[in-house]
Design a protein around this motif. Structure first.
Motif, mmCIF file in Angstrom:
data_model
loop_
_atom_site.group_PDB
_atom_site.id
_atom_site.type_symbol
_atom_site.label_atom_id
_atom_site.label_comp_id
_atom_site.label_asym_id
_atom_site.label_seq_id
_atom_site.Cartn_x
_atom_site.Cartn_y
_atom_site.Cartn_z
ATOM 1 N N GLN A 358 -45.050 43.512 15.873
ATOM 2 C CA GLN A 358 -46.504 43.300 15.902
ATOM 3 C C GLN A 358 -46.818 41.823 15.711
ATOM 4 O O GLN A 358 -47.667 41.254 16.403
ATOM 5 C CB GLN A 358 -47.163 44.127 14.787
ATOM 6 C CG GLN A 358 -48.663 43.921 14.624
ATOM 7 C CD GLN A 358 -49.469 44.649 15.683
ATOM 8 O OE1 GLN A 358 -48.952 45.551 16.328
ATOM 9 N NE2 GLN A 358 -50.716 44.256 15.846
ATOM 10 N N LEU A 359 -46.100 41.181 14.779
ATOM 11 C CA LEU A 359 -46.332 39.769 14.497
ATOM 12 C C LEU A 359 -45.974 38.891 15.688
ATOM 13 O O LEU A 359 -46.693 37.947 16.027
ATOM 14 C CB LEU A 359 -45.513 39.359 13.262
ATOM 15 C CG LEU A 359 -45.576 37.888 12.834
ATOM 16 C CD1 LEU A 359 -46.976 37.536 12.350
ATOM 17 C CD2 LEU A 359 -44.552 37.608 11.742
ATOM 18 N N HIS A 360 -44.862 39.227 16.365
ATOM 19 C CA HIS A 360 -44.343 38.358 17.413
ATOM 20 C C HIS A 360 -44.905 38.655 18.798
ATOM 21 O O HIS A 360 -45.114 37.734 19.598
ATOM 22 C CB HIS A 360 -42.814 38.467 17.466
ATOM 23 C CG HIS A 360 -42.142 37.791 16.311
ATOM 24 N ND1 HIS A 360 -40.873 38.120 15.878
ATOM 25 C CD2 HIS A 360 -42.565 36.824 15.485
ATOM 26 C CE1 HIS A 360 -40.545 37.365 14.847
ATOM 27 N NE2 HIS A 360 -41.553 36.568 14.596
ATOM 28 N N TYR A 361 -45.109 39.931 19.122
ATOM 29 C CA TYR A 361 -45.349 40.288 20.520
ATOM 30 C C TYR A 361 -46.696 40.945 20.795
ATOM 31 O O TYR A 361 -47.025 41.203 21.959
ATOM 32 C CB TYR A 361 -44.233 41.222 21.008
ATOM 33 C CG TYR A 361 -42.853 40.671 20.734
ATOM 34 C CD1 TYR A 361 -42.461 39.444 21.243
ATOM 35 C CD2 TYR A 361 -41.944 41.381 19.966
ATOM 36 C CE1 TYR A 361 -41.201 38.927 20.995
ATOM 37 C CE2 TYR A 361 -40.669 40.878 19.704
ATOM 38 C CZ TYR A 361 -40.308 39.648 20.219
ATOM 39 O OH TYR A 361 -39.061 39.144 19.965
ATOM 40 N N ALA A 362 -47.489 41.239 19.746
ATOM 41 C CA ALA A 362 -48.753 41.953 19.965
ATOM 42 C C ALA A 362 -49.685 41.174 20.882
ATOM 43 O O ALA A 362 -50.381 41.742 21.723
ATOM 44 C CB ALA A 362 -49.437 42.237 18.632
ATOM 45 N N ALA A 363 -49.706 39.838 20.723
ATOM 46 C CA ALA A 363 -50.631 39.022 21.523
ATOM 47 C C ALA A 363 -50.259 39.018 22.996
ATOM 48 O O ALA A 363 -51.078 38.632 23.840
ATOM 49 C CB ALA A 363 -50.650 37.584 20.993
ATOM 50 N N LEU A 364 -49.038 39.439 23.325
ATOM 51 C CA LEU A 364 -48.598 39.426 24.715
ATOM 52 C C LEU A 364 -48.871 40.739 25.431
ATOM 53 O O LEU A 364 -48.705 40.831 26.648
ATOM 54 C CB LEU A 364 -47.093 39.118 24.793
ATOM 55 C CG LEU A 364 -46.663 37.765 24.209
ATOM 56 C CD1 LEU A 364 -45.147 37.661 24.203
ATOM 57 C CD2 LEU A 364 -47.272 36.627 25.017
ATOM 58 N N SER A 365 -49.246 41.770 24.663
ATOM 59 C CA SER A 365 -49.477 43.074 25.279
ATOM 60 C C SER A 365 -50.696 43.008 26.191
ATOM 61 O O SER A 365 -51.770 42.569 25.774
ATOM 62 C CB SER A 365 -49.701 44.135 24.198
ATOM 63 O OG SER A 365 -48.554 44.258 23.386
ATOM 64 N N PRO A 366 -50.583 43.446 27.442
ATOM 65 C CA PRO A 366 -51.692 43.324 28.404
ATOM 66 C C PRO A 366 -52.695 44.470 28.294
ATOM 67 O O PRO A 366 -53.077 45.056 29.296
ATOM 68 C CB PRO A 366 -50.948 43.352 29.749
ATOM 69 C CG PRO A 366 -49.796 44.260 29.488
ATOM 70 C CD PRO A 366 -49.378 44.012 28.058
ATOM 71 N N GLU A 367 -53.061 44.784 27.063
ATOM 72 C CA GLU A 367 -54.000 45.883 26.890
ATOM 73 C C GLU A 367 -55.397 45.410 27.274
ATOM 74 O O GLU A 367 -55.939 44.477 26.685
ATOM 75 C CB GLU A 367 -53.966 46.381 25.441
ATOM 76 C CG GLU A 367 -52.597 46.886 25.008
ATOM 77 C CD GLU A 367 -52.589 47.284 23.553
ATOM 78 O OE1 GLU A 367 -53.569 47.897 23.134
ATOM 79 O OE2 GLU A 367 -51.631 46.988 22.860
ATOM 80 N N SER A 368 -56.000 46.054 28.232
ATOM 81 C CA SER A 368 -57.322 45.635 28.711
ATOM 82 C C SER A 368 -58.400 46.168 27.787
ATOM 83 O O SER A 368 -58.446 47.347 27.458
ATOM 84 C CB SER A 368 -57.557 46.161 30.131
ATOM 85 O OG SER A 368 -58.864 45.861 30.541
ATOM 86 N N LEU A 369 -59.272 45.247 27.328
ATOM 87 C CA LEU A 369 -60.381 45.647 26.470
ATOM 88 C C LEU A 369 -61.722 45.506 27.189
ATOM 89 O O LEU A 369 -62.770 45.502 26.560
ATOM 90 C CB LEU A 369 -60.392 44.760 25.190
ATOM 91 C CG LEU A 369 -59.123 44.852 24.316
ATOM 92 C CD1 LEU A 369 -59.270 43.898 23.122
ATOM 93 C CD2 LEU A 369 -58.916 46.262 23.815
ATOM 94 N N VAL A 370 -61.632 45.375 28.517
ATOM 95 C CA VAL A 370 -62.864 45.164 29.268
ATOM 96 C C VAL A 370 -63.826 46.307 29.078
ATOM 97 O O VAL A 370 -65.027 46.120 28.810
ATOM 98 C CB VAL A 370 -62.535 44.973 30.773
ATOM 99 C CG1 VAL A 370 -63.835 44.886 31.577
ATOM 100 C CG2 VAL A 370 -61.693 43.712 30.970
ATOM 101 N N GLU A 371 -63.317 47.544 29.209
ATOM 102 C CA GLU A 371 -64.202 48.700 29.104
ATOM 103 C C GLU A 371 -64.741 48.858 27.691
ATOM 104 O O GLU A 371 -65.810 49.446 27.497
ATOM 105 C CB GLU A 371 -63.426 49.964 29.491
ATOM 106 C CG GLU A 371 -63.021 49.993 30.973
ATOM 107 C CD GLU A 371 -62.331 51.279 31.337
ATOM 108 O OE1 GLU A 371 -62.197 52.141 30.435
ATOM 109 O OE2 GLU A 371 -61.938 51.450 32.492
ATOM 110 N N SER A 372 -64.052 48.306 26.702
ATOM 111 C CA SER A 372 -64.487 48.470 25.317
ATOM 112 C C SER A 372 -65.753 47.677 25.001
ATOM 113 O O SER A 372 -66.447 48.000 24.042
ATOM 114 C CB SER A 372 -63.368 48.030 24.356
ATOM 115 O OG SER A 372 -62.212 48.796 24.576
ATOM 116 N N VAL A 373 -66.048 46.637 25.781
ATOM 117 C CA VAL A 373 -67.220 45.813 25.496
ATOM 118 C C VAL A 373 -68.400 46.154 26.389
ATOM 119 O O VAL A 373 -69.445 45.509 26.292
ATOM 120 C CB VAL A 373 -66.874 44.315 25.626
ATOM 121 C CG1 VAL A 373 -65.811 43.919 24.624
ATOM 122 C CG2 VAL A 373 -66.443 43.966 27.046
#
Length: 375
Positions: A358-373
């Motif tokens: 989580q510390l090292h690789y979470a920022a690289l995950s391509p999880e799209s948050l477009v629909e969330s906003v």
């Protein structure tokens, strides 16, 4: 109630048990330290507990016993790293620390003589080491050596574990509790993760085309995320290459000629072999060795990790490349994260905890948050 009494340079606690007066030597000439010990005694009296009589344990005895403990209860590499940090903190304070590194092929950066004259923690007993003293010691190291916040906090953790062990296993009673645990942590910045892009992976592996063994090892680091020691301890039986492709790398504990090794996390695991890695493994033929090492040294023995890294650095330097084994391991986790694999799966394959991933690789995950906003 209790009070303080000074005789010469030494403070005593004066306590009453019924009508009988009792004096307890506090073994200190510091009034502030004596007050801390007196408060502990008064607190114990109010709770009806046995008085916490102060102890005075020679520092060299505690260090010797603790080094023996970690040698048995930690991995070989983990015990050595902790011992090296303690050597850096206390110098040659006990025979084990003075002799540390005597059997290494390469000498340590500081020998026992230079450490004796260095700025190290000096005390005749463990109990006299205080929080302000440790705080000043680490702060000086940060100023003079340019230590990162992460390294400064590592000093704090090593010392805290030493004091906790001394209290729980050696019966040491510290005035005011563990002095290292009360140190303020240095604020760490977000980790900078260095990894190779897909074109850079091809560049790195192509640069080692004339060195098939090093090329196969680097391919294993990049496409399987192994640590250096995990690859060095692989034997032929640990690499399963069935016909038709695929296969497994079995990272497991073993004893070879009386030397025991286990993974860093003390858990065995199996790493799937990808198509890209399988192509390199199929082309690689391990040299015949008596102990069946998959990556034997040029002398046919188990390859020392530092010697291997030295050879790899030289090969890369000839091609003007600067990547390291840690960059290769990070490449594996980073590429999987960017592909969309779950952090739990990445942690399982790499032999890490989900928190580290989580510390090292979470920022690289391509999880799209477009629909969330979107409203």
């Amino acid at each position: 109630m209790a009070g303080l009494l000074k005789r010469g340079k030494t403070f005593y606690a004066v306590v009453y048990e019924g009508r009988k007066q009792r004096r307890i030597c506090l073994r200190t000439s510091s009034r502030q330290l004596a007050k801390d010990k007196l408060r502990q005694i008064e607190s114990a009296q109010l709770r009806g507990e046995e008085l916490p009589l102060p102890t005075r344990t020679p520092l060299h005895e505690v260090l010797s016993a603790y080094l023996q403990y970690i040698t048995v209860n930690k991995t070989r590499n983990g015990a050595y790293k902790d011992a090296y940090k303690l050597r850096d903190c206390f110098g040659p304070a006990c025979p084990e620390l003075a002799a540390l590194g005597a059997k290494r092929k390469r000498p340590l950066r500081r020998d026992a003589t230079s450490l004796a004259a260095a700025d190290v923690i000096r005390a005749d007993a463990l109990e006299v080491i205080t929080t302000p003293y440790l705080s000043d010691f680490i702060a000086r190291r940060v100023r003079t050596r340019g230590l990162s916040p992460k390294t400064a906090n590592h000093y704090r953790e090593i010392l805290s574990r030493l004091f906790n062990w001394a209290c729980s296993q050696r019966g040491v009673k510290l005035p005011g509790g563990n002095p290292a645990a009360r140190l303020e942590r240095y604020r760490q910045t977000a980790p900078e993760i260095s990894f190779l892009t897909l074109p850079q992976i091809d560049e790195q592996l192509s640069a080692l085309a004339d060195k098939p063994q090093l090329q196969t090892m680097v391919a294993m680091f990049i496409y399987a995320g192994l640590r250096r020691e995990e690859a060095m301890w692989l034997r032929l039986e640990d690499v399963d290459l069935p016909k038709g492709g695929g296969g497994l790398l079995r990272i497991r504990a073993k004893t070879v000629e009386g030397a025991f090794w286990q993974p860093k996390t003390k858990k065995n695991r199996a790493v799937p072999i990808s198509k890209a890695l399988r192509a390199y493994l199929d082309r690689y033929t391990p040299s015949n060795t008596e102990l069946d090492w998959y990556f034997p040294s040029p002398q046919g023995m188990r390859w020392d990790v530092d010697d291997m890294s030295t050879d790899l650095r030289a090969a890369n330097a000839a091609k003007s490349l600067t990547w390291s084994c840690l960059d290769y391991r990070h490449t594996f986790g980073s590429q999987l994260a960017m592909k969309g694999e779950s952090l739990f799966k990445i942690a399982t394959i790499m032999g890490n905890s989900p928190q580290i991933c989580q510390l090292h690789y979470a920022a690289l995950s391509p999880e799209s948050l477009v629909e969330s906003v979107e409203f």
